[in-house]
Design a protein around this motif. Structure first.
Motif, PDB file in Angstrom:
ATOM      1  N   ARG A  70     -71.399  42.700   6.906  1.00 41.27           N
ATOM      2  CA  ARG A  70     -72.706  42.663   7.566  1.00 41.27           C
ATOM      3  C   ARG A  70     -72.578  42.748   9.087  1.00 41.27           C
ATOM      4  O   ARG A  70     -73.547  43.056   9.777  1.00 41.27           O
ATOM      5  CB  ARG A  70     -73.477  41.413   7.158  1.00 41.27           C
ATOM      6  CG  ARG A  70     -73.989  41.496   5.705  1.00 41.27           C
ATOM      7  CD  ARG A  70     -74.249  40.124   5.133  1.00 41.27           C
ATOM      8  NE  ARG A  70     -75.256  39.418   5.892  1.00 41.27           N
ATOM      9  CZ  ARG A  70     -76.555  39.510   5.639  1.00 41.27           C
ATOM     10  NH1 ARG A  70     -76.983  40.253   4.662  1.00 41.27           N
ATOM     11  NH2 ARG A  70     -77.422  38.858   6.377  1.00 41.27           N
ATOM     12  N   ASP A 186     -72.641  45.366  -0.657  1.00 43.00           N
ATOM     13  CA  ASP A 186     -72.470  43.914  -0.611  1.00 43.00           C
ATOM     14  C   ASP A 186     -72.720  43.339  -2.002  1.00 43.00           C
ATOM     15  O   ASP A 186     -73.848  43.050  -2.363  1.00 43.00           O
ATOM     16  CB  ASP A 186     -73.438  43.312   0.415  1.00 43.00           C
ATOM     17  CG  ASP A 186     -73.180  41.838   0.632  1.00 43.00           C
ATOM     18  OD1 ASP A 186     -72.229  41.311   0.038  1.00 43.00           O
ATOM     19  OD2 ASP A 186     -73.936  41.223   1.404  1.00 43.00           O
TER      20      ASP A 186
ATOM     21  N   GLU B 273     -83.885  42.513   6.217  1.00 42.62           N
ATOM     22  CA  GLU B 273     -82.542  43.084   6.346  1.00 42.62           C
ATOM     23  C   GLU B 273     -82.511  44.540   5.895  1.00 42.62           C
ATOM     24  O   GLU B 273     -81.844  45.368   6.508  1.00 42.62           O
ATOM     25  CB  GLU B 273     -81.544  42.260   5.528  1.00 42.62           C
ATOM     26  CG  GLU B 273     -81.273  40.925   6.164  1.00 42.62           C
ATOM     27  CD  GLU B 273     -80.329  40.072   5.343  1.00 42.62           C
ATOM     28  OE1 GLU B 273     -80.001  40.459   4.206  1.00 42.62           O
ATOM     29  OE2 GLU B 273     -79.940  39.001   5.848  1.00 42.62           O
TER      30      GLU B 273
END
Lengths: 266, 378
Positions: A70, A186, B273
């Protein structure tokens, strides 16, 4: 996707387009540290990813593997060291951050599709608003990628109407619509029902076969053996071991790695 | 199986069970009655009690409102006959006043025209199937307010009409609509401001919201009417209705902000996000991803605030502006119509009008909730 007459090796992968560049660096992380308040989450991370490389990052939960990837698209900020993505150094410069984000696609554990938009709208949103692609063209591109992940017929449904595996494939298609040069995954299969994992992994293998530079946080060891050039093992915020996949799994060196592998490969 | 002790644990189904229709007694009106009204003894008792209550209330209500009601008449004489019900003749005689207040008789077409323009703009906007939403919205939000301002106050050669002459439903709608339309965007910005990372913007938003939520609306209106003139230099004065509008709007904005903040907080971090990861800017993410979801989630709260605001407009009465309720009450003192049934009739009439608007908003919001529901939340 590989065509039927493509030459597949013993692992079922067509390696004709999987070339790793010797000179072109996709991501370079140099002496990077990160803290959450006083908690030192990432410690002295050094990692160089060449264009076309496929890297799998494994490790126990809380080891900082998600945080590390990230940092690559600045969803997390690092406090020390250097991260250079596609030749752009990540600093507080918002313009640079956006530039990096335009080139780096990301697939999340929980898909993060936009539930109020149709599948097609999910895929065209960023191309239209960020790349300023005309709507019609964006839709054509979106349909092209939805076909590639094998769900064009769902284009006008909403994410809530799709299964987890389908949603994750849409999420991959949505990232591809921005034509990224690097893809971050992820834990893309951790939230999926057992029967849906394969369809997502197959999509990811297909992407690897096309030569995409990929960094995947995953515990899918089969996938790692199939396509990764390198497996990185993290623990307590640091890179503990890295090796090419077969060597990593068959002959781990560090005690922590051995323990971890014995736990997951019961 | 139980008899056969040697039976193996292995079992393989050879035939899948086909779908079968539900048992007869699980559907149909009789089943519905049984399940919903007479399921248990307490249920049955409640049902009977409720029926008795209705029998007790409805006939006298019907007699007062309709059967014994006085529908026509020129003055109180008609309504003071023994046994008379509601004095609808009073409402009939005062109807125009209830709608326009003291707006000059020969200029009332301007109010009517404004109303027609509003309806013509809002109805197609409210129907999702009608195309050209963008132009429609531009008409309702930009062109209509300008036209309404010109028509109602009397600009561009029209006879000027002081706002002190406005009254009745006209004032109620002006205050409510301006309050609703302006407080909504204000509320959004305040809610975003309160969640901002920028300390100064965050602090100003918090101070604004907490100040306006902390004082009663009556105080706000009273201050704007009585105290404000003391603080303004001599000769400077604002229109009384305008002051009430500003007060009501700021007051409603604070409430709206907190409702919307509730919606913003319900949006998972992953949505932000995902927007960030695709290089959308803050305002793009907010407008395209966050707000559409957050606002949909809090439609019930938003409409609750709208409805509250609509009814709170009656408080402008205390600063001498005669809204619908005010003008109805004012007419109770008309000696021409004074009767024991006049106040009740007037209040019932006002209640019906308020109910129509509030219930309409409520139903429309439920419709929109269903329409905007796309299944699962992320």
């Amino acid at each position: 996707m590989a065509t039927d007459n493509a030459v597949k090796d013993e692992k079922g992968v067509d390696r004709s387009k999987m070339q790793v560049s010797d000179t072109e660096v996709a991501v370079e992380i140099d002496g990077m540290h990160k803290w959450y308040g006083d908690f030192h989450v990432l410690k002295d991370i050094n990692l160089k990813v060449m264009r076309g490389e496929r890297i799998v990052i494994a490790g126990p939960s809380g080891s900082g593997k998600s945080t590390m990837i990230r940092c690559i698209n600045r969803l997390e900020e690092h406090q020390k060291g250097k991260i250079v993505v596609d030749g752009i150094e990540l600093t507080n410069d918002l313009k640079k951050i956006d530039e990096v984000r335009r080139e780096v696609g990301m697939v999340f554990q929980h898909f993060n599709l936009f539930p109020h938009l149709t599948i097609l709208e999910n895929c065209t949103l960023a191309p239209i608003w960020v790349r300023k692609t005309p709507k019609k063209e964006a839709e054509e591109t979106a349909m092209h990628f939805l076909e590639r992940v094998k769900i064009p017929e769902q284009a006008h449904k909403y994410p809530g109407q799709l299964s987890g595996g389908q949603q994750q494939r849409v999420a991959i298609a949505r990232s591809l619509c921005m034509n990224p040069r690097i893809m971050l995954f992820d834990e893309p299969t951790s939230a999926l029902d057992p029967e849906m994992i394969k369809e997502v992994l197959d999509t990811m293998v297909g992407l690897a076969e096309e030569g995409m530079t990929m960094l995947c946080v995953t515990h899918e060891m089969g996938f790692a053996r199939q396509v990764a050039n390198r497996v990185i093992f993290m623990d307590q915020g640091q890179i503990v071991e890295q090796n090419e996949p077969d060597e990593f799994f068959d002959n781990p060196q560090h005690e922590r790695t051995k323990l971890f592998l014995s736990q997951i490969l019961h | 199986m139980a008899q056969d002790r040697n039976h193996s644990l292995a079992y393989v189904r050879t035939e899948m069970v086909q779908e079968q229709p539900a048992p007869i007694n699980a559907k149909g009106p009789v089943a519905w009655l049984r399940q919903n009204l007479f399921a248990t003894i307490p249920d049955t008792l409640f049902t009977i009690f409720a029926l008795l209550l209705l029998v007790y209330i409805i006939p006298p209500m019907f007699r007062f409102l309709i059967a014994d009601a006085i529908w026509t008449g020129d003055n109180r004489e008609a309504c003071i006959v023994p046994g008379a019900g509601a004095c609808w003749a009073f409402v009939d005689a005062k109807f125009a006043q209830f709608m326009y207040g003291r707006y000059p008789f020969e200029e009332r077409w301007r109010v009517d025209l404004t109303g027609i323009l509003l309806v013509a703009g809002v109805i197609p906007l409210a129907m999702p199937s009608v195309p050209y939403k963008k132009w429609n919205a531009i008409f309702v939000l930009i062109i209509f307010p300008i036209l309404a301002f010109i028509l109602l106050t009397g600009k561009l050669g029209l006879e000027p009409v002081q706002t002190s002459l406005w009254g009745g439903l006209l004032v109620t709608l002006v205050v409510a609509i301006v309050g609703i339309v302006v407080s909504f965007p204000f509320g959004i910005f305040l809610a975003l401001g309160r969640r901002s990372n920028m300390p100064i913007i965050k602090m100003l938003s918090i101070i604004f919201i907490e100040f306006w939520r902390g004082v009663p609306l009556i105080t706000v209106l009273f201050m704007s009417s009585v105290m404000l003139p003391f603080f303004l230099p001599d000769g400077v004065s604002f229109d009384k209705l305008l002051r009430a509008l500003v007060g009501v709007t700021l007051f409603a904005s604070a409430y709206m902000a907190e409702v919307i903040r509730g919606g913003l907080q319900a949006i998972p971090k992953g949505q932000y996000e995902a927007g960030d990861a695709m290089a959308l800017t803050f305002w793009q993410s907010t407008r395209l991803i966050i707000l559409p979801q957050a606002l949909t989630l809090v439609i019930p709260g938003i409409v609750n605030t709208f409805i509250g605001l609509f009814k709170d407009t009656t408080l402008v009465l205390i600063i001498g502006i005669f809204d619908l309720l005010g003008i109805v009450q004012l007419n109770f003192t008309d000696a021409n119509w004074a009767s024991s049934k006049t106040p009740a009739t007037g209040l019932i009439f006002a209640a019906i009008i308020y109910f129509i608007f509030c219930f309409g908003m409520s139903r429309y919001s439920m419709y929109m909730e269903r329409r905007l529901d796309t299944g699962h939340k992320s």
